[in-house]
Design a protein around this motif. Structure first.
Motif, PDB file in Angstrom:
ATOM      1  N   UNK A 189       2.530  -8.706   3.220  1.00 15.92           N
ATOM      2  CA  UNK A 189       3.399  -8.692   4.404  1.00 15.92           C
ATOM      3  C   UNK A 189       4.149  -7.371   4.544  1.00 15.92           C
ATOM      4  N   UNK A 190       4.309  -6.636   3.418  1.00 18.97           N
ATOM      5  CA  UNK A 190       5.049  -5.380   3.466  1.00 18.97           C
ATOM      6  C   UNK A 190       4.209  -4.281   4.090  1.00 18.97           C
ATOM      7  N   UNK A 191       4.832  -3.484   4.932  1.00 13.80           N
ATOM      8  CA  UNK A 191       4.142  -2.347   5.548  1.00 13.80           C
ATOM      9  C   UNK A 191       3.984  -1.216   4.520  1.00 13.80           C
ATOM     10  N   UNK A 192       3.012  -0.322   4.741  1.00 13.12           N
ATOM     11  CA  UNK A 192       2.758   0.739   3.754  1.00 13.12           C
ATOM     12  C   UNK A 192       3.964   1.651   3.561  1.00 13.12           C
ATOM     13  N   UNK A 193       4.157   2.055   2.314  1.00 12.79           N
ATOM     14  CA  UNK A 193       5.089   3.139   2.040  1.00 12.79           C
ATOM     15  C   UNK A 193       4.351   4.440   2.313  1.00 12.79           C
ATOM     16  N   UNK A 194       4.983   5.357   3.036  1.00 20.25           N
ATOM     17  CA  UNK A 194       4.335   6.600   3.445  1.00 20.25           C
ATOM     18  C   UNK A 194       5.119   7.783   2.882  1.00 20.25           C
ATOM     19  N   UNK A 195       4.407   8.704   2.242  1.00 23.23           N
ATOM     20  CA  UNK A 195       5.010   9.905   1.671  1.00 23.23           C
ATOM     21  C   UNK A 195       4.491  11.105   2.450  1.00 23.23           C
ATOM     22  N   UNK A 196       5.400  11.906   2.982  1.00 18.96           N
ATOM     23  CA  UNK A 196       5.024  13.113   3.702  1.00 18.96           C
ATOM     24  C   UNK A 196       5.595  14.338   3.016  1.00 18.96           C
ATOM     25  N   UNK A 197       4.737  15.214   2.564  1.00 19.09           N
ATOM     26  CA  UNK A 197       5.164  16.425   1.865  1.00 19.09           C
ATOM     27  C   UNK A 197       5.266  17.594   2.835  1.00 19.09           C
ATOM     28  N   UNK A 198       6.375  18.319   2.780  1.00 20.93           N
ATOM     29  CA  UNK A 198       6.552  19.541   3.546  1.00 20.93           C
ATOM     30  C   UNK A 198       6.244  19.302   5.030  1.00 20.93           C
ATOM     31  N   UNK A 199       5.273  20.027   5.571  1.00 21.69           N
ATOM     32  CA  UNK A 199       4.950  19.942   6.989  1.00 21.69           C
ATOM     33  C   UNK A 199       4.520  18.534   7.395  1.00 21.69           C
ATOM     34  N   UNK A 200       3.904  17.787   6.475  1.00 27.95           N
ATOM     35  CA  UNK A 200       3.501  16.415   6.797  1.00 27.95           C
ATOM     36  C   UNK A 200       4.708  15.514   7.005  1.00 27.95           C
ATOM     37  N   UNK A 201       5.868  15.915   6.467  1.00 27.07           N
ATOM     38  CA  UNK A 201       7.060  15.100   6.627  1.00 27.07           C
ATOM     39  C   UNK A 201       7.474  14.959   8.076  1.00 27.07           C
ATOM     40  N   UNK A 202       7.530  16.099   8.803  1.00 29.45           N
ATOM     41  CA  UNK A 202       7.928  15.970  10.210  1.00 29.45           C
ATOM     42  C   UNK A 202       6.832  15.306  11.032  1.00 29.45           C
ATOM     43  N   UNK A 203       5.586  15.426  10.610  1.00 29.34           N
ATOM     44  CA  UNK A 203       4.512  14.739  11.335  1.00 29.34           C
ATOM     45  C   UNK A 203       4.672  13.228  11.257  1.00 29.34           C
ATOM     46  N   UNK A 204       4.909  12.697  10.061  1.00 28.21           N
ATOM     47  CA  UNK A 204       5.006  11.239   9.950  1.00 28.21           C
ATOM     48  C   UNK A 204       6.321  10.736  10.558  1.00 28.21           C
ATOM     49  N   UNK A 215       7.120   2.639  15.253  1.00 32.08           N
ATOM     50  CA  UNK A 215       7.889   2.275  14.063  1.00 32.08           C
ATOM     51  C   UNK A 215       7.384   1.030  13.350  1.00 32.08           C
ATOM     52  N   UNK A 216       6.653   0.171  14.042  1.00 34.63           N
ATOM     53  CA  UNK A 216       6.265  -1.102  13.435  1.00 34.63           C
ATOM     54  C   UNK A 216       5.174  -0.975  12.380  1.00 34.63           C
ATOM     55  N   UNK A 217       4.484   0.170  12.279  1.00 32.52           N
ATOM     56  CA  UNK A 217       3.411   0.297  11.296  1.00 32.52           C
ATOM     57  C   UNK A 217       3.880   0.973  10.011  1.00 32.52           C
ATOM     58  N   UNK A 218       5.138   1.321   9.929  1.00 34.06           N
ATOM     59  CA  UNK A 218       5.648   2.056   8.776  1.00 34.06           C
ATOM     60  C   UNK A 218       6.535   1.167   7.919  1.00 34.06           C
ATOM     61  N   UNK A 219       6.322   1.246   6.608  1.00 33.00           N
ATOM     62  CA  UNK A 219       7.297   0.753   5.653  1.00 33.00           C
ATOM     63  C   UNK A 219       8.244   1.884   5.324  1.00 33.00           C
ATOM     64  N   UNK A 220       8.828   1.869   4.127  1.00 37.81           N
ATOM     65  CA  UNK A 220       9.727   2.972   3.748  1.00 37.81           C
ATOM     66  C   UNK A 220       9.021   4.317   3.813  1.00 37.81           C
ATOM     67  N   UNK A 221       9.762   5.340   4.193  1.00 38.08           N
ATOM     68  CA  UNK A 221       9.222   6.691   4.359  1.00 38.08           C
ATOM     69  C   UNK A 221       9.924   7.615   3.376  1.00 38.08           C
ATOM     70  N   UNK A 251       0.839  -1.211   0.000  1.00 38.79           N
ATOM     71  CA  UNK A 251       0.000   0.000   0.000  1.00 38.79           C
ATOM     72  C   UNK A 251       0.872   1.260   0.000  1.00 38.79           C
ATOM     73  N   UNK A 252       0.324   2.295  -0.563  1.00 40.47           N
ATOM     74  CA  UNK A 252       1.033   3.564  -0.757  1.00 40.47           C
ATOM     75  C   UNK A 252       0.169   4.656  -0.137  1.00 40.47           C
ATOM     76  N   UNK A 253       0.709   5.397   0.842  1.00 45.90           N
ATOM     77  CA  UNK A 253      -0.065   6.396   1.576  1.00 45.90           C
ATOM     78  C   UNK A 253       0.606   7.759   1.410  1.00 45.90           C
ATOM     79  N   UNK A 254      -0.146   8.740   0.922  1.00 48.16           N
ATOM     80  CA  UNK A 254       0.352  10.105   0.770  1.00 48.16           C
ATOM     81  C   UNK A 254      -0.288  10.972   1.851  1.00 48.16           C
ATOM     82  N   UNK A 255       0.541  11.692   2.596  1.00 48.67           N
ATOM     83  CA  UNK A 255       0.054  12.587   3.647  1.00 48.67           C
ATOM     84  C   UNK A 255       0.303  14.016   3.185  1.00 48.67           C
ATOM     85  N   UNK A 256      -0.745  14.814   3.128  1.00 46.17           N
ATOM     86  CA  UNK A 256      -0.646  16.164   2.596  1.00 46.17           C
ATOM     87  C   UNK A 256      -0.260  17.173   3.677  1.00 46.17           C
TER      88      UNK A 256
END
Length: 748
Positions: A170-185, A193-199, A100-105
């Motif tokens: 089995x792979x954890x979601x890849x999470x993308x955080x743009x700008x301010x969302x980056x420090x949030x994620x 840490x266990x719920x995150x795939x690559x960030x 899964x691929x998750x984008x955080x705005x």
């Protein structure tokens, strides 16, 4: 900036022809009047679009259809965030078994949707790659009382829900955080840490004191206004709400030439073709949202001024320390030298803040990859179609294999596939290449200066003093006078908002504009660039733009010098309590005795496990050694890694495979010769046929992307000798009692 074109020969000739000169003047002024009318009509449409957008209950600029899966207002700690499932457009097929691929705005003054703004966007790239795609957005007003911690917990809850929706993956979601969302994620990943795939964090500021002198002066803003007391004042005047238009206004002030002239002149000059692009972008840029006063105060105090995130000083209300060293997922940092909002020092400085050296990164089992774009601006990092087609496509396509990169620091570049010797092995138009880096290498980008750090520490102390004085003497009066109605009027009268309203259909003076514009479109008489007056207009525009840019450079230099002089005063530093060297210099988290003990225990544990394991460990250790310590340096070696998993470990899950790779890498890192000499021990009990099969598998893996280099081939010969020495000798009835002989000569 609109380009200044040199006069064409026909333009020069028209200056010598009085009749042609007069005709050119008449044609130009007619065209200028028409363009002016069309420009006003576009601005009228912009105002109407703004009013329509902000009056929606859930405004966003997503370019894809989406379903709401979870509403953050229903969580135990309610927030104004939502989890959306992106519906793939017609013709796009999704593999439900893909990661899964998750984008955080980002919620930094604008509304949600920028990560899925265009077909060529982060969301679009993930969909075309076949990933199930999710989007975390937000509503225009916060839930009363919500805090930054609540938002972080909501994002963790959303990721848990995404994982539950894909039990077959089995792979954890890849999470993308743009700008301010980056420090949030990053905060969320440090806590869970266990719920995150690559960030992937794109244009995300994490180290707020870092910067290069002479560039990107936004980091001085807090010091110029005396700290965060003004943030508290605006929040109180807003009756507990902070208008995001103030943040947008700060961004616009960074480049007055673009804000006050270039952007508008580009529309005026090419109004026949630029209108749609301009309106599309303004729909997001003008969609201001509101933050809670407590939220923005926390952000300014702890991040912008306090710089506590990158130094592991943040502690949650329930006593958990937010330490970015807790992350166990690979972190890809994407930034640009052309970004004046999040310059590379602020995007990368946290690595230097947290880690003493690269060995420290490895001991913490962290993989950090950074990519530096040369020129794109802040928004271009996650909006530009060209960036999405290159960098984001490569990050997405190779994320599974970035996930199993051994711990360490890497710099990655994206280069055209054409021209590489093994181009036929590259699956796309570009190649993602990795190079190992040391923490010291980051100094070229971070520009660390201890004397500047002392100045920013002074700002943080002075901010606490001024905020305390404001809360003691002024805040009670401001809160008494401010009401929800006065706060609403203050938001409506903000210059950034008012400009949209004044040029909309709600202004009676704009009533004739659409009628005139329609007539102009029917009877348009444009002039070409060879018109002498059109050429003069372009030169005048360039002069204005250069003048504004020169003023910006003068202003930025004055700001920097004022900041350095005022906060560099030893007397001021002493008055705020920074009178001793030990107090002035913040201790880096990596230097703490507890952390040093942890690192040493981790290293000793790796040494103790050198001879533990079996043929799985022996084969993977050999592959990593032959490839120079990293089984992936570009897409061609990704094929090697893919073959390694398919041929050597066909039934293993990616998470277990990742653990195996990292563990063997770390063991090799601690004592390479001892780790290699232990390979025959790991193969104890294997038959001759089994060992030959392992060598064939290794040879197949190494050949997956072409011929090995001379150095790698020499390493493979050493490995082959170790495997040969592990074969039971003829007549040896119990090979399990055999011990390895002397190892081949050590290589360089």
């Amino acid at each position: 900036m609109y380009p200044m074109m040199p006069p064409s020969p026909s333009t020069a000739m028209s200056l010598l022809d009085p009749f042609g000169f007069g005709r050119a003047a008449c044609e130009y002024w007619g065209d200028a009047l028409e363009r002016g009318t069309l420009y006003l009509d576009v601005m009228r449409q912009r105002g109407n679009q703004y009013l329509e957008h902000i009056e929606k209950t859930k405004p966003n600029v997503l370019g894809f259809e989406a379903d709401v899966l979870l509403d953050g207002r229903d969580l135990p700690r309610p927030v104004n965030y939502e989890l959306l499932r992106i519906l793939p457009p017609e013709g796009v097929e999704i593999d439900p078994c893909s990661r899964p691929f998750v984008v955080v705005d980002p919620r930094a003054g604008h509304g949600p949707g920028i990560g899925g703004f265009k077909p060529d966007s982060e969301v679009g790239v993930a969909l075309r790659a076949g990933h199930p795609c999710y989007f975390i957005g937000f509503l225009p007003f916060p839930v009363p009382g919500q805090k930054v911690e609540d938002v972080v917990e909501a994002e963790v809850a959303f990721l848990h829900h995404v994982i539950e929706r894909h039990p077959e993956t089995s792979e954890k979601p890849m999470v993308v955080g743009n700008c301010q969302a980056g420090w949030q994620i990053m905060m969320a990943a440090a806590l869970e840490p266990e719920v995150f795939g690559p960030i992937l964090i794109a244009g995300a500021p994490l180290s707020y004191w870092a910067g290069e002198r002479g560039r990107a002066p936004m980091r001085y803003t807090g010091g110029l206004v005396g700290g965060s007391w003004m943030t508290a004042l605006l929040g109180d005047l807003g009756a507990g709400l902070f208008d995001g238009a103030w943040l947008v206004q700060n961004f616009e002030r960074l480049n007055p030439a673009n804000t006050w002239w270039d952007k508008q002149y580009r529309l005026y000059a090419d109004v026949d073709t630029e209108a749609d692009r301009y309106l599309e972008f303004e729909r997001w840029w003008g969609g201001h949202v509101v933050l809670g006063a407590d939220e923005i105060q926390y952000i300014v105090d702890n991040l912008f001024i306090g710089n506590r995130l990158s130094t592991a000083q943040l502690v949650t209300s329930d006593g958990r320390r937010i330490d970015l060293r807790n992350l166990r997922s690979p972190v890809v940092v994407f930034c640009s030298r052309g970004d004046d909002i999040t310059p590379p020092p602020q995007a990368l400085g946290w690595v230097r803040d947290l880690y003493e050296d690269t060995e420290d990164i490895v001991a913490n089992e962290q993989t950090i990859v950074y990519c530096l774009h040369d020129s794109t601006g802040h928004l271009g990092i996650f909006v530009s179609g060209s960036v999405s087609r290159r960098e984001h496509t490569e990050f997405t396509a190779n994320m599974d294999y970035i996930d199993v990169l051994p711990p360490g620091l890497y710099e990655t570049t994206v280069t055209p596939a054409e021209g590489h010797s093994d181009a036929e092995l590259i699956e796309r138009d570009y190649l993602l290449e990795f190079q190992r880096r040391e923490v010291e290498d980051l100094d070229r980008e971070v520009h660390h200066r201890p004397d500047d750090e002392r100045r920013f520490a002074t700002v943080a102390r002075l901010s606490e003093i001024n905020l305390g004085l404001y809360r003691l003497f002024s805040q009670p009066w401001v809160k008494t006078l401010a009401t929800p109605e006065s706060a609403r009027w203050m938001r409506r009268m903000h210059p950034n908002r008012l400009g949209y309203r004044l040029l909309s259909d709600r202004n009676p003076l704009m009533g004739a504009i659409p009628v005139l514009a329609e007539r102009v479109r029917r009877e348009r008489h444009p002039v070409g660039n060879d018109n002498v007056f059109r050429a003069m207009e372009g030169m005048m525009s360039s002069g204005i733009s250069h003048g504004l840019d020169a003023w910006r450079q003068y202003r930025d230099g004055l700001i920097e010098q004022s900041f350095l002089m005022f906060y560099g005063q030893p007397l001021l530093q002493a008055l705020v309590g920074l009178d001793g060297e030990a107090q002035a210099q913040r201790r880096r988290p990596g230097a703490e005795p507890e952390h040093r003990r942890f690192i040493e225990q981790r290293r000793q544990s790796a040494r103790d496990r050198i001879a533990e394991g079996g043929d799985h460990e022996a084969v993977m250790r050999s592959v990593i050694y032959v490839l120079g310590g990293a089984p992936a340096s570009d897409e061609r070696n990704f094929k090697r890694l893919r073959a390694s998993r398919a041929e050597l470990e066909p039934g293993i899950q990616l998470a277990d495979f990742k653990h195996l790779v990292r563990e063997q890498f770390f063991i090799l890192k601690q004592d390479r010769d001892a780790a290699l000499n232990a390979i025959p021990t790991l193969l104890t009990g294997q038959t001759v046929e089994q060992i030959d099969g392992h060598l064939e598998h290794i040879d197949h893996v190494l050949a997956a992307s072409g011929e090995l280099s001379e150095h790698a081939a020499a390493r493979f010969e050493r490995v082959r000798g170790l495997f040969e020495s592990a074969k039971p000798k003829r007549g040896d009835s119990d090979s399990r009692t055999r011990r390895p002989g002397p190892s081949p000569a050590r290589d360089d």
